[in-house]
Design an enzyme around this catalytic site. Sequence first.
Site, PDB file in Angstrom:
ATOM      1  N   CYS A  61       0.843  -1.186   0.000  1.00 54.20           N
ATOM      2  CA  CYS A  61       0.000   0.000   0.000  1.00 54.20           C
ATOM      3  C   CYS A  61       0.891   1.254   0.000  1.00 54.20           C
ATOM      4  CB  CYS A  61      -0.947   0.114   1.184  1.00 54.20           C
ATOM      5  SG  CYS A  61      -1.961  -1.346   1.440  1.00 54.20           S
ATOM      6  N   ARG A 111       2.855   0.405  -5.605  1.00 50.77           N
ATOM      7  CA  ARG A 111       2.818  -0.340  -4.335  1.00 50.77           C
ATOM      8  C   ARG A 111       1.503  -1.072  -4.125  1.00 50.77           C
ATOM      9  NH1 ARG A 111       6.682   0.868  -0.523  1.00 50.77           N
ATOM     10  NH2 ARG A 111       5.281   0.132   1.095  1.00 50.77           N
ATOM     11  N   ASN A 138      -0.652   1.798   6.303  1.00 49.87           N
ATOM     12  CA  ASN A 138       0.183   0.947   5.464  1.00 49.87           C
ATOM     13  C   ASN A 138       0.754  -0.126   6.379  1.00 49.87           C
ATOM     14  OD1 ASN A 138       1.941  -0.017   3.563  1.00 49.87           O
ATOM     15  ND2 ASN A 138       3.317   1.748   3.618  1.00 49.87           N
ATOM     16  N   GLY A 139       0.523  -1.410   6.063  1.00 51.26           N
ATOM     17  CA  GLY A 139       1.039  -2.480   6.916  1.00 51.26           C
ATOM     18  C   GLY A 139      -0.082  -3.359   7.446  1.00 51.26           C
ATOM     19  N   LYS A 174       9.264 -13.688 -15.138  1.00 54.66           N
ATOM     20  CA  LYS A 174       8.872 -12.508 -15.913  1.00 54.66           C
ATOM     21  C   LYS A 174       7.613 -12.819 -16.721  1.00 54.66           C
ATOM     22  CE  LYS A 174      10.433  -9.969 -14.346  1.00 54.66           C
ATOM     23  NZ  LYS A 174      11.371 -10.163 -13.278  1.00 54.66           N
ATOM     24  N   GLU A 208       4.401 -13.286 -14.455  1.00 53.54           N
ATOM     25  CA  GLU A 208       3.812 -12.136 -13.780  1.00 53.54           C
ATOM     26  C   GLU A 208       3.166 -11.134 -14.714  1.00 53.54           C
ATOM     27  OE1 GLU A 208       6.490  -9.986 -11.155  1.00 53.54           O
ATOM     28  OE2 GLU A 208       8.152 -10.260 -12.502  1.00 53.54           O
ATOM     29  N   HIS A 257      13.919 -36.245 -15.284  1.00 47.05           N
ATOM     30  CA  HIS A 257      13.508 -36.861 -14.021  1.00 47.05           C
ATOM     31  C   HIS A 257      12.035 -36.599 -13.716  1.00 47.05           C
ATOM     32  CE1 HIS A 257      17.574 -38.121 -13.165  1.00 47.05           C
ATOM     33  NE2 HIS A 257      17.988 -36.917 -13.543  1.00 47.05           N
TER      34      HIS A 257
HETATM   35  O1  M6R Z   1      12.153  -5.421  -3.467  1.00 49.41           O
HETATM   36  P1  M6R Z   1      12.597  -6.849  -3.490  1.00 49.41           P
HETATM   37  O2  M6R Z   1      13.729  -7.098  -4.408  1.00 49.41           O
HETATM   38  O3  M6R Z   1      12.886  -7.376  -2.112  1.00 49.41           O
HETATM   39  O4  M6R Z   1      11.357  -7.651  -4.057  1.00 49.41           O
HETATM   40  C1  M6R Z   1      11.337  -9.037  -4.135  1.00 49.41           C
HETATM   41  C2  M6R Z   1      10.203  -9.519  -5.005  1.00 49.41           C
HETATM   42  O5  M6R Z   1       8.981  -9.122  -4.482  1.00 49.41           O
HETATM   43  C3  M6R Z   1      10.323  -9.009  -6.437  1.00 49.41           C
HETATM   44  O6  M6R Z   1      11.542  -9.352  -7.004  1.00 49.41           O
HETATM   45  C4  M6R Z   1       9.195  -9.589  -7.306  1.00 49.41           C
HETATM   46  O7  M6R Z   1       9.351 -10.973  -7.425  1.00 49.41           O
HETATM   47  C5  M6R Z   1       9.162  -8.909  -8.676  1.00 49.41           C
HETATM   48  N1  M6R Z   1       7.813  -8.612  -9.037  1.00 49.41           N
HETATM   49  C6  M6R Z   1       9.734  -9.735  -9.763  1.00 49.41           C
HETATM   50  O8  M6R Z   1       9.652  -9.120 -10.995  1.00 49.41           O
END
Ligand code: M6R
Length: 603
Positions: free
Chosen positions: A2, A27, A103-104, A483, A486, A502
Amino acid sequence: MCGIVGYMGHQNSNQILLDGLKDLEYRGYDSAGIALLEDGKINVFKAVGKIKNLEDKINNSTFDTKNSTFSIGIGHTRWATHGKPTELNAHPHSGAYSYVVHNGIIENYKEIKAELETHGHKFVSQTDTEVIVHLFEFYFNQIKDAAKAFKQTIQRLEGAYSILLITKSEPNKIFFMKHGSPLAVAYGNNTGEILFASSDSPLIGLASNVVYLEDGVYGIASTNGLIFSQDVKWDILPNSKQFAQKDGFRFFMEKEIYEQQDVVTDSMLGRIADKQINFDELDDTLMDGINEIRICACGTSYHAGLTASYLFERLSKIRCSIEIASEFRYKDPLLTKDTLFIVISQSGETADTLEALKMAKNAGLKTIVVCNVDNSSMTRIAHSTILTRAGIEKGVASTKAFSTQTVVLWMMALYFAKIRKTITDDKLQEEIRILREVPNSLKVENEVHEKCRRLSKRYLHGHGFFFIGRDVFFPLALEGALKLKEISYLHAEGYPAGEMKHGPIALADPELFTIALMPQHLHYEKIKSNVEELSARDSTICAISPLRFDLADDFINTKKTDHYMLEFFEMLVVLQLLSMEISVRLGNDVDMPRNLAKSVTVE
Ligand code: M6R
């Protein structure tokens, strides 16, 4: 997760809050809302979906702040944790006297809710956040003092959170608290202005100095200025938002892919000098007594860490293990002081990685964070910080963070190798020469981009993708699959090529797409056999290689280089472009894929 913003001052606060929320949209963007207090009157707007929906709603209303002389407002963009993304669950949440954005996560919200319900409080949302305004109401009814009621409220909350709260009883104030989730506050450039944001990007251009609040700090913003519960440190805000603009590219992700050659150069600046690798951030005695490296990270950062684990063992000749932070935290890990603990994070805020770092530090280990965001929570906790210098990464799908992390980690492997005397000078000079070639390998060639665009047409259907590679090309295969998943929402797996026989090879048929990473300079013959096995079972093969491979149904020809790490970066760009073009063809939102957020600050 958030994003929150707050403003008080003489400008059009509505627009400032909306602009700030747009900066933070990465975010979370399930829903958004703002509350504006003007001349004692409160206006609340909420909308499901992106900030644009909220903006349209406000523009279509009769509400107009243009003539107001002073206003106070708080805003929020949500990534749902408790309760569905609905207007009812969107922030700001309101009670009898107050409005809050948060936030949190409030971990003890159920207990507080049950308690307040026995006092007649009625809850309308499914969120943890709503308990804050009810608690405030509960205490305010007893003591009739907003500051005291706020203090009592925050003393009851457990979890990780940052909060902005405005009240009807003291309409010229914003109450704030930071505990575990980031919150920054600044005086604006215009007299009487105070701004809040959960990261500094909404503040850039509007303020010059900033306080990144420490955990446990709370306070009050009013027309008299800021009051903090304890001493705070003022920092200078960056003054340029240019990184945050698309520069003519269609998407932030595209811009960030193209930027990689520059930011990787930046990440090497000053760190390769006098034919040596230098890290001023690291202590000379760092490796004294260290027999092992343990890495922890999530998502793409985990893939960079896995790549590094090969390099640490190969170059620095030190045992190295890597773990996914969310698994590490709960496995009662054995932590011994001869271990150097490295966390990797683009944002520096990922909750699981942050907790893993705290665990290691509390156990007395030396800790390093490889991070892209200075002043983030992890950089404030780790003993040493190595910044990746990728600039603001806006696309949810991480690209330039990965390439800079990998380069920085590779340099660290060489730095440790030198200290541990596991590398000859000639070999070090050779590695440095190759490092300097990386930006060239990351340069996006028109023909390669065009080829990915054309191929994206073919790889839209089918029952799944296997990305396969060996050695460091295995983590690269994992990254390619992530990639694609997502941003295209297609099923994809990254697999070690030698492991296909395997089990997974049972899936092979023409509808199974294999993306084969076939470097010339690392186990070429081995990977070739693995791909032949898949081809013999009719899997559709897309080979990425500098060497022509006749059995491939499709072939993406990468530039010939003289080192496998250069091939690694050549192929990285191809994987990023291919997933982006498939996503575009499917009509998806490349920069803000469904169900995701840029920074995952919940566990
Ligand atoms: O900010 P961070 O590198 O700690 O984030 C880790 C993952 O949330 C982040 O790499 C996420 O997997 C990305 N969306 C990948 O593209």
